[in-house]
Design an enzyme around this catalytic site. Structure first.
Site, mmCIF file in Angstrom:
data_model
loop_
_atom_site.group_PDB
_atom_site.id
_atom_site.type_symbol
_atom_site.label_atom_id
_atom_site.label_comp_id
_atom_site.label_asym_id
_atom_site.label_seq_id
_atom_site.Cartn_x
_atom_site.Cartn_y
_atom_site.Cartn_z
ATOM 1 N N THR A 35 37.801 60.748 89.697
ATOM 2 C CA THR A 35 37.946 62.339 88.350
ATOM 3 C C THR A 35 39.197 62.223 88.310
ATOM 4 O OG1 THR A 35 37.094 63.791 89.168
ATOM 5 C CG2 THR A 35 35.582 62.714 87.835
ATOM 6 N N ARG B 203 17.654 46.811 51.272
ATOM 7 C CA ARG B 203 18.596 46.219 51.354
ATOM 8 C C ARG B 203 19.742 46.648 51.298
ATOM 9 N NH1 ARG B 203 18.006 40.168 51.115
ATOM 10 N NH2 ARG B 203 19.535 40.062 52.424
ATOM 11 N N HIS C 114 5.747 45.507 42.112
ATOM 12 C CA HIS C 114 4.745 45.036 43.222
ATOM 13 C C HIS C 114 5.151 44.214 43.422
ATOM 14 C CE1 HIS C 114 1.189 47.693 41.354
ATOM 15 N NE2 HIS C 114 1.427 47.704 39.763
ATOM 16 N N SER D 140 4.869 39.671 35.346
ATOM 17 C CA SER D 140 3.953 39.252 35.987
ATOM 18 C C SER D 140 4.233 37.279 36.045
ATOM 19 C CB SER D 140 2.973 38.938 36.433
ATOM 20 O OG SER D 140 2.613 40.503 36.332
#
Length: 432
Positions: A49, A304, A334, A376
């Site tokens: 040191t 993301r 979903h 969907s």
């Protein structure tokens, strides 16, 4: 560890006045802390040191005083560094040692005071202590303040007369005392601040202490953290008042969470911005994402980098987004993938919908304007635009733009052959 020490130092002086002495694997250390804005001093070879300060002499010559910190002691607080400096200047000392009182000082050098004063008579390594000195609980932390002139006028008097053949900065106390210079000591009330790490077990202990202190600071500021020992919260994380963090949550990097949110168990949030009044249900993963006020996520949503979830929007279970902007009040509840998508307000994305953003060579953008309803199990093959108020029928494959207020159907026509199944079964039975 070094990043925490640099951060504490940079709250006392500007980063350009922080000098990091590097040696072993120097370039890896430099790269790991390159964004801190500090200076670097190369110590080659590494001879202790004291030798480190000798190498730094040209960089420190312009300063009147220098504070020396240990890069492996990450719990040091900027307030303690400032207190060390103020005490050093007040006492007009050549050297000031930051000490700590430990219940078990085994292994540490003891600080021997001159009577009951704040002046140091000696710093004695444990192996050299007398039986009486071993009972002293005040230890040398390895943190110092020096008068630069006094330090470098005398540092060449250090010797390598020790088992490791190194120059020890600790020995400057004896050198300066011999030169009739004042060596002072100031004790930190929080001994955990000066603890370093030599083993992985010690590193884990430091990490546990640090994170506990971070969580206690958040709770003092009005955040509720259930079972804090199960949560991992990084130093730069900010959380607003009245937010509730459930067990087994990880808040990492520079994440910022607003007020009155609830972050439910097993959620991991990294470098993300969360608005006020947001509910994040269990098991969500957020990475470099933004979630605006009153939105609802999860369970098991994956946001993301580049995801931007609008005010009051819903991103539900097993929905993944990437570079996707979801407008105010829109819903994808979903089993959906939204990549490279610009989605307006009031849009409904049906279950099983995917944006086909990659053609094998390039990424392309899907644009969905306000008020669109996507049925969907739809596949939206980018680049494609769904204009305001349009509808996409369930199970459609959309390859062309859909005009405003139109219905798009992109699926094969259903054919029904009556009696086919009965005949199939009869034929099978006859063969057997």
């Amino acid at each position: 560890m070094l990043a925490h020490a640099i951060a504490a130092a940079s709250r006392v002086v500007a980063p350009e006045h922080v000098h990091v002495i590097i040696g072993h694997e120097a370039e890896r250390v430099r790269e790991a802390t390159r964004t801190a804005g500090t200076n670097f001093v190369r110590q080659e070879p590494q001879r202790g040191t004291g030798h480190a300060l000798m190498c730094a002499a040209p960089s420190l010559a312009a300063y009147d005083h220098v504070i020396v910190l240990s890069g492996d002691a990450p719990l040091i607080k900027s307030e303690t560094i400032s207190r060390l400096l103020d005490f050093h200047l007040q006492k007009k000392a050549a050297m000031t040692i930051l000490s700590a009182k430990l219940a078990d000082p085994t292994g540490y050098g003891r600080v021997i005071r001159k009577g009951k004063t704040n002046e140091v008579q000696a710093v004695v390594e444990e192996k050299s202590c007398t039986p009486a000195q071993r009972k002293i609980q005040e230890i040398n932390s390895g943190f110092y303040a020096f008068s630069v002139k006094a330090l470098f006028d005398n540092i060449e008097r250090l010797t390598t007369a020790n088992p490791h053949g190194e120059y020890y900065l600790t020995d400057m106390a004896a050198v300066l005392r011999k030169a009739k210079q004042r060596v002072a000591v100031v004790q930190t009330p929080n001994a955990s601040e000066i603890l370093g790490s030599n083993t992985r077990a010690e590193l884990v202990d430091l990490d546990r202490t640090f994170r506990r202190e971070k969580i206690m600071a958040l709770m003092t500021a009005g955040v509720t953290v259930f079972y804090p020992e199960t949560c991992v919260i990084d130093a730069d994380v900010e959380v607003g008042a009245d937010t509730v963090i459930e067990p087994f949550v990880q808040l990492l990097g520079k994440t910022k969470i607003g007020a009155d949110c609830r972050i439910r168990s097993y959620t991991v949030i990294h470098d993300s911005q969360i608005g006020d009044g947001v509910l994040i249900r269990p098991g969500c993963i957020l990475d470099h994402a933004r979630v605006r006020n009153s939105a609802l996520l999860g369970p098991y949503s994956h946001l993301r980098p580049g995801s931007d979830i609008g005010e009051g929007a819903h991103v539900g279970n097993f929905v993944e987004t990437k570079k996707a902007k979801l407008g105010r009040g829109s819903k994808a509840n979903h089993l959906t993938y939204l990549g490279d998508a610009e989605i307006g307000a009031g849009v409904n994305i049906g279950a099983g919908t995917i944006t086909c953003n990659y053609d094998g060579l390039h990424k392309h953008t899907t644009v969905i304007e306000d008020g669109v309803f996507v049925g969907s199990d739809s596949t939206l093959v980018a680049p494609v635009k769904l204009r305001r108020g349009s509808y996409v029928a369930a199970a459609s494959c959309i390859t062309d733009d859909v005009p405003e207020d139109s219905l798009a159907i992109g699926r094969s026509r259903q054919i029904v052959k009556e009696g086919w199944a009965r005949q199939k079964r009869a034929g099978t039975a006859a063969k057997s």
